[in-house]
Design a protein around this motif. Structure first.
Motif, PDB file in Angstrom:
ATOM      1  N   LEU A  26       0.819  -1.204   0.000  1.00 45.56           N
ATOM      2  CA  LEU A  26       0.000   0.000   0.000  1.00 45.56           C
ATOM      3  C   LEU A  26       0.860   1.264   0.000  1.00 45.56           C
ATOM      4  CD1 LEU A  26      -2.484  -1.219   2.766  1.00 45.56           C
ATOM      5  CD2 LEU A  26      -2.779  -1.403   0.296  1.00 45.56           C
ATOM      6  N   ALA A  27       1.920   1.258   0.817  1.00 39.86           N
ATOM      7  CA  ALA A  27       2.728   2.465   0.987  1.00 39.86           C
ATOM      8  C   ALA A  27       3.611   2.763  -0.210  1.00 39.86           C
ATOM      9  CB  ALA A  27       3.591   2.337   2.248  1.00 39.86           C
ATOM     10  N   PRO A  54      -7.831  -0.963  -2.666  1.00 39.30           N
ATOM     11  CA  PRO A  54      -7.156  -1.888  -1.743  1.00 39.30           C
ATOM     12  C   PRO A  54      -7.604  -1.719  -0.294  1.00 39.30           C
ATOM     13  CG  PRO A  54      -5.582  -0.999  -3.304  1.00 39.30           C
ATOM     14  CD  PRO A  54      -6.848  -0.218  -3.489  1.00 39.30           C
ATOM     15  N   ILE A  55      -7.910  -0.494   0.106  1.00 41.69           N
ATOM     16  CA  ILE A  55      -8.363  -0.270   1.484  1.00 41.69           C
ATOM     17  C   ILE A  55      -9.774  -0.822   1.658  1.00 41.69           C
ATOM     18  CG2 ILE A  55      -8.641   1.440   3.311  1.00 41.69           C
ATOM     19  CD1 ILE A  55      -6.786   3.266   1.668  1.00 41.69           C
ATOM     20  N   VAL A  56     -10.614  -0.713   0.608  1.00 41.37           N
ATOM     21  CA  VAL A  56     -11.925  -1.357   0.645  1.00 41.37           C
ATOM     22  C   VAL A  56     -11.762  -2.855   0.872  1.00 41.37           C
ATOM     23  CG1 VAL A  56     -13.987  -1.924  -0.697  1.00 41.37           C
ATOM     24  CG2 VAL A  56     -13.040   0.390  -0.796  1.00 41.37           C
ATOM     25  N   CYS A  57     -10.789  -3.449   0.196  1.00 43.34           N
ATOM     26  CA  CYS A  57     -10.538  -4.886   0.357  1.00 43.34           C
ATOM     27  C   CYS A  57     -10.097  -5.222   1.775  1.00 43.34           C
ATOM     28  CB  CYS A  57      -9.481  -5.350  -0.636  1.00 43.34           C
ATOM     29  SG  CYS A  57     -10.073  -5.406  -2.321  1.00 43.34           S
ATOM     30  N   LEU A  58      -9.339  -4.335   2.406  1.00 43.74           N
ATOM     31  CA  LEU A  58      -8.936  -4.577   3.792  1.00 43.74           C
ATOM     32  C   LEU A  58     -10.155  -4.780   4.672  1.00 43.74           C
ATOM     33  CD1 LEU A  58      -6.010  -2.047   4.388  1.00 43.74           C
ATOM     34  CD2 LEU A  58      -5.862  -4.457   3.804  1.00 43.74           C
ATOM     35  N   GLY A  59     -11.220  -4.032   4.380  1.00 44.85           N
ATOM     36  CA  GLY A  59     -12.446  -4.178   5.149  1.00 44.85           C
ATOM     37  C   GLY A  59     -13.314  -5.305   4.656  1.00 44.85           C
ATOM     38  N   LEU A 100      -2.626  -4.023 -12.866  1.00 48.81           N
ATOM     39  CA  LEU A 100      -2.303  -3.155 -11.733  1.00 48.81           C
ATOM     40  C   LEU A 100      -3.407  -3.204 -10.683  1.00 48.81           C
ATOM     41  CD1 LEU A 100      -0.495  -0.934 -10.458  1.00 48.81           C
ATOM     42  CD2 LEU A 100      -1.829   0.725 -11.770  1.00 48.81           C
ATOM     43  N   PHE A 101      -4.645  -3.089 -11.132  1.00 50.08           N
ATOM     44  CA  PHE A 101      -5.764  -3.084 -10.195  1.00 50.08           C
ATOM     45  C   PHE A 101      -5.988  -4.468  -9.588  1.00 50.08           C
ATOM     46  CE2 PHE A 101      -6.711   1.012 -12.005  1.00 50.08           C
ATOM     47  CZ  PHE A 101      -7.394   1.682 -10.998  1.00 50.08           C
ATOM     48  N   VAL A 102      -5.938  -5.511 -10.408  1.00 48.19           N
ATOM     49  CA  VAL A 102      -6.173  -6.862  -9.893  1.00 48.19           C
ATOM     50  C   VAL A 102      -5.099  -7.248  -8.879  1.00 48.19           C
ATOM     51  CG1 VAL A 102      -6.240  -9.311 -10.495  1.00 48.19           C
ATOM     52  CG2 VAL A 102      -7.454  -7.655 -11.910  1.00 48.19           C
ATOM     53  N   ALA A 107      -3.563  -8.482  -3.369  1.00 49.18           N
ATOM     54  CA  ALA A 107      -2.607  -8.289  -2.277  1.00 49.18           C
ATOM     55  C   ALA A 107      -3.302  -7.724  -1.040  1.00 49.18           C
ATOM     56  CB  ALA A 107      -1.479  -7.358  -2.721  1.00 49.18           C
ATOM     57  N   ALA A 108      -4.194  -6.748  -1.244  1.00 48.23           N
ATOM     58  CA  ALA A 108      -4.900  -6.146  -0.113  1.00 48.23           C
ATOM     59  C   ALA A 108      -5.812  -7.154   0.566  1.00 48.23           C
ATOM     60  CB  ALA A 108      -5.708  -4.938  -0.589  1.00 48.23           C
ATOM     61  N   GLY A 109      -6.457  -8.024  -0.213  1.00 49.46           N
ATOM     62  CA  GLY A 109      -7.304  -9.044   0.392  1.00 49.46           C
ATOM     63  C   GLY A 109      -6.517  -9.985   1.271  1.00 49.46           C
TER      64      GLY A 109
END
Length: 405
Positions: A26-27, A54-59, A100-102, A107-109
């Motif tokens: 993320l960073a 990606p932050i949506v996926c974290l949730g 890039l998006f996938v 990764a975020a999931g």
């Protein structure tokens, strides 16, 4: 050193190593976001989505962690998570916008799963040192974010593949974490992990006021952090700073969080309650943002240091509350899942709102002012969450809590 103490020490090091791979994905994007936009033709909205999804996926994925843990065990799931992160970080630089998006979403999931499972493992395996181990965990998170923010641009410039090389580099430490954690789980002589995962408690915390107070505080502090993580380099690039310096400012803010996240949780854990810790951290965040709003180039290094103190402290105390406000490992896992599911969905709105307001106003004044305004409810719910109470009913004394073996 006894074998049990040696195994506990090894587990602590392994947790820190996994934690070090939960933020670079993320960073590392923010410092090279302008280069990505120029290369792939991303619009301002597309760039906002790249930082927010990606932050949506974290949730969105966090709620699946207890299910996966019950099926395969927390330790095996974490091993698989590190492998998925490594593969996804390579995938996201292989082609155009779609890859890039996938890759970023996958990764975020995977990161979301580890985010939920590790606090529960800390509660279970370090019952007498929860504050210290939470500090180590959050320090590793913050340290990795700082390094990723600071060196992604130099790595990109040194690579023949530009920003793609800089982003792909972060698959290497994820692969190392996979090998180390897998050794703990599967190799002969491995630690004999408890068979019962800490996620088997029944019931919901959705009707518990304290659980929601912790969730909202955690979500708002995350919103502030990820907004800064996504857009601070762009703010300073628009103020006339070169890309490396703009990335350095973000890196300094993250570096400051390393000692803060190590020191704050142990002290906060020993305090009567955590109200003043949550308030002090929120005020420090506001002071740093106010400096960036009113005089961004007057003392940029001071502003990002103060900002790092506030955001690092808020994050460390927020994670600590998962353990301090629960009586059992099972409830810790449920609270962690709820707070991170809802909290990161709230946090995802930050980069989107900042990007949208900037597009409308063509200025950073409105977005930064919005982040300052959102600190008011953060401070309010932090005071409520910091009072010494417990989530859920008292445990049945006839029930036994699974212990590590």
């Amino acid at each position: 050193m006894t074998p049990d103490r040696r195994r506990t020490l090894v587990l602590g090091v392994a947790i820190a190593l996994v934690a070090a791979n939960l933020r670079p994905a993320l960073a590392s994007v923010g410092p090279v976001l302008s280069d990505i936009r120029a290369d792939l033709g991303l619009s301002g909205t597309g760039a906002s989505l790249l930082t927010a999804l990606p932050i949506v996926c974290l949730g969105a994925v966090a709620a699946a962690a207890p299910v996966l843990s019950r099926r395969w065990g927390s330790e095996r799931v974490i091993a698989l998570v590190t492998a998925v992160i490594a593969v996804a970080l390579v995938l996201r630089v292989t082609d155009g916008q779609f890859a890039l998006f996938v890759g970023s979403i996958v990764a975020a999931g995977a990161i979301a799963i580890a985010n939920v499972l590790i606090p529960a493992l800390i509660k279970r395996d370090f019952p007498g040192h929860t504050g210290t181990m939470t500090g180590v965990y959050t320090m590793a998170l913050s340290g990795a974010a700082a390094v990723a923010a600071g060196v992604t641009v130099p790595l990109s410039e040194a690579s023949d593949h530009g920003w793609r090389g800089g982003l792909a580099f972060w698959a290497i430490p994820a692969l190392v974490a996979f090998v180390v954690w897998s050794a703990l789980v599967w190799l002969p002589g491995r630690r004999n992990f408890t068979a019962a995962p800490p996620h088997s408690a029944q019931g919901s915390l959705l009707r518990d006021p304290l659980a929601w107070q912790i969730t909202i505080f955690f979500g708002l502090q995350s919103l502030s952090f990820y907004s800064v993580l996504s857009w601070l380099p762009s703010i300073y690039r628009d103020a006339g700073y070169d890309p490396a310096t703009a990335g350095l400012l973000l890196s300094i803010s993250a570096l400051v969080q390393i000692p803060v996240t190590l020191v704050f949780p142990p002290f906060a854990a020993r305090a009567t309650d955590q109200r003043w810790y949550t308030l002090a951290c929120t005020l420090a965040t506001g002071l740093g943002l106010a400096g960036i709003l009113l005089a961004p180039t007057a003392a940029p290094y001071l502003w990002v240091v103060v900002l790092g103190i506030g955001q690092g402290g808020s994050f460390g105390v927020g994670l600590l509350l998962f353990s301090l406000r629960t009586r059992t490992t099972a409830v810790t896992a449920r609270l962690s899942a709820q707070a991170q599911t809802v909290g990161y969905l709230v946090a995802a709105a930050g980069p989107l709102l900042v990007g949208a307001v900037h597009d409308v106003t063509d200025s950073w004044t409105g977005p930064v002012a919005l982040l300052i305004a959102l600190l008011v409810p953060q401070g309010f719910f932090g005071l409520l969450a910091g009072a010494r109470r417990f989530v859920g009913p008292a445990p049945d004394p006839r029930a036994s809590e699974p212990q590590p073996r």
